[in-house]
Design an enzyme around this catalytic site. Structure first.
Site, PDB file in Angstrom:
ATOM      1  N   HIS A 126     -41.723  25.629  52.671  1.00 41.35           N
ATOM      2  CA  HIS A 126     -40.590  25.396  53.580  1.00 41.35           C
ATOM      3  C   HIS A 126     -41.055  25.364  55.027  1.00 41.35           C
ATOM      4  O   HIS A 126     -42.140  25.841  55.365  1.00 41.35           O
ATOM      5  CB  HIS A 126     -39.526  26.485  53.411  1.00 41.35           C
ATOM      6  N   LYS A 130     -37.716  29.142  58.241  1.00 40.06           N
ATOM      7  CA  LYS A 130     -36.980  29.765  57.129  1.00 40.06           C
ATOM      8  C   LYS A 130     -37.230  31.264  57.123  1.00 40.06           C
ATOM      9  O   LYS A 130     -38.372  31.717  57.106  1.00 40.06           O
ATOM     10  CB  LYS A 130     -37.404  29.146  55.792  1.00 40.06           C
TER      11      LYS A 130
END
Ligand code: NAP
Length: 215
Positions: A126, A130
């Site tokens: 990610h 995040k």
């Protein structure tokens, strides 16, 4: 529908708000620290942060509004408490680890493959903003696989949301991979969730799968 969107200025929220409006919904955006006054609202959607989502969901349920949670990282105790509140109020609480249809299929295919190749590991990748790790999708995938598959979390600039499920056998490897390149990928799943929310039983439902299968 009249939809309250918690986190409308965030990475997902800022894509979702205009998409919901374009689909014919009326959107009330609620940011951090803003008043949560939901009179006349049909459903609330949350894309905030793990430490904010359960308070937002609780506030919505207490005001008689069903909730769709996209935020990841809520723990089991928080979900249990929200489930009890939703049941007590006869309201739906839908928690979806991943709104991208391709990711739902990735989980389904991984579960099917693990019947034959039960040694699995998950790599989730990610963007560096995040906040939770491992991702909600990785945890949801692991729950559908045998044993306790190790999860490897990567956070790097340039990424959006990606996951590989590796299924190993003697002399072979099956890799099932899903890539989200932009946050538009989540829009159809959220629209489906809003459309089908009232057909769900009261209390907690996890994942999009049941909505995809219902007529
Ligand atoms: P983000 O860019 O950090 O946006 C979160 C937004 O929520 C920010 O605008 C933040 O405001 C706001 N916020 C924080 N606390 C709040 C509160 N109490 N009430 C209302 N708004 C509040 O995060 P994102 O990338 O959009 O992701 C949001 C969440 O969705 C994350 O948990 C992510 O993992 C998850 N996600 C889920 C899916 C899925 O398919 N289920 C897909 C993508 C992302 P400030 O800027 O003031 O902090």
């Amino acid at each position: 529908m009249k939809v309250a969107l918690f986190g409308h200025r965030g990475r997902v929220g800022s894509v979702l708000a205009p998409a919901l409006t374009a689909a014919g919904h009326e959107v009330l955006g609620i940011g951090r620290g803003e008043e949560v006054e939901l009179a006349g609202i049909d459903a609330a959607v949350d894309f905030t942060q793990p430490d904010a989502a359960s308070d937002n969901a609780r506030a919505a349920l207490e005001q008689g509004v069903p909730v769709v949670v996209g935020t990841s990282g809520l723990d089991g105790a928080e979900l249990e408490e929200l489930d009890a509140l939703a049941l007590a109020r006869s309201l739906q609480l839908l928690v979806v680890p991943n709104f991208a249809i391709g990711a739902v299929l990735m989980m389904r295919f991984a579960e099917a493959g693990a019947e034959y190749l039960p040694r699995t590991e998950i790599v989730e990748l990610h963007h560096e903003g995040k906040k939770d790790a491992p991702s909600g999708t990785a945890r949801a995938t692991a729950e559908r696989l045998p044993g306790e598959p190790p999860i490897h979390s990567v956070r790097l600039p340039g990424l959006v949301a990606h996951q590989e499920v590796l299924l190993g056998g003697e002399g072979q490897l099956l890799t099932i991979r899903h890539d989200t390149f932009s946050r538009e990928a989540f829009v159809p799943g959220v629209l489906l969730a809003l459309e089908k929310l009232a057909t769900l039983p009261p209390g907690l439902t996890v994942g999009l799968e049941r909505l995809l299968e219902s007529p």
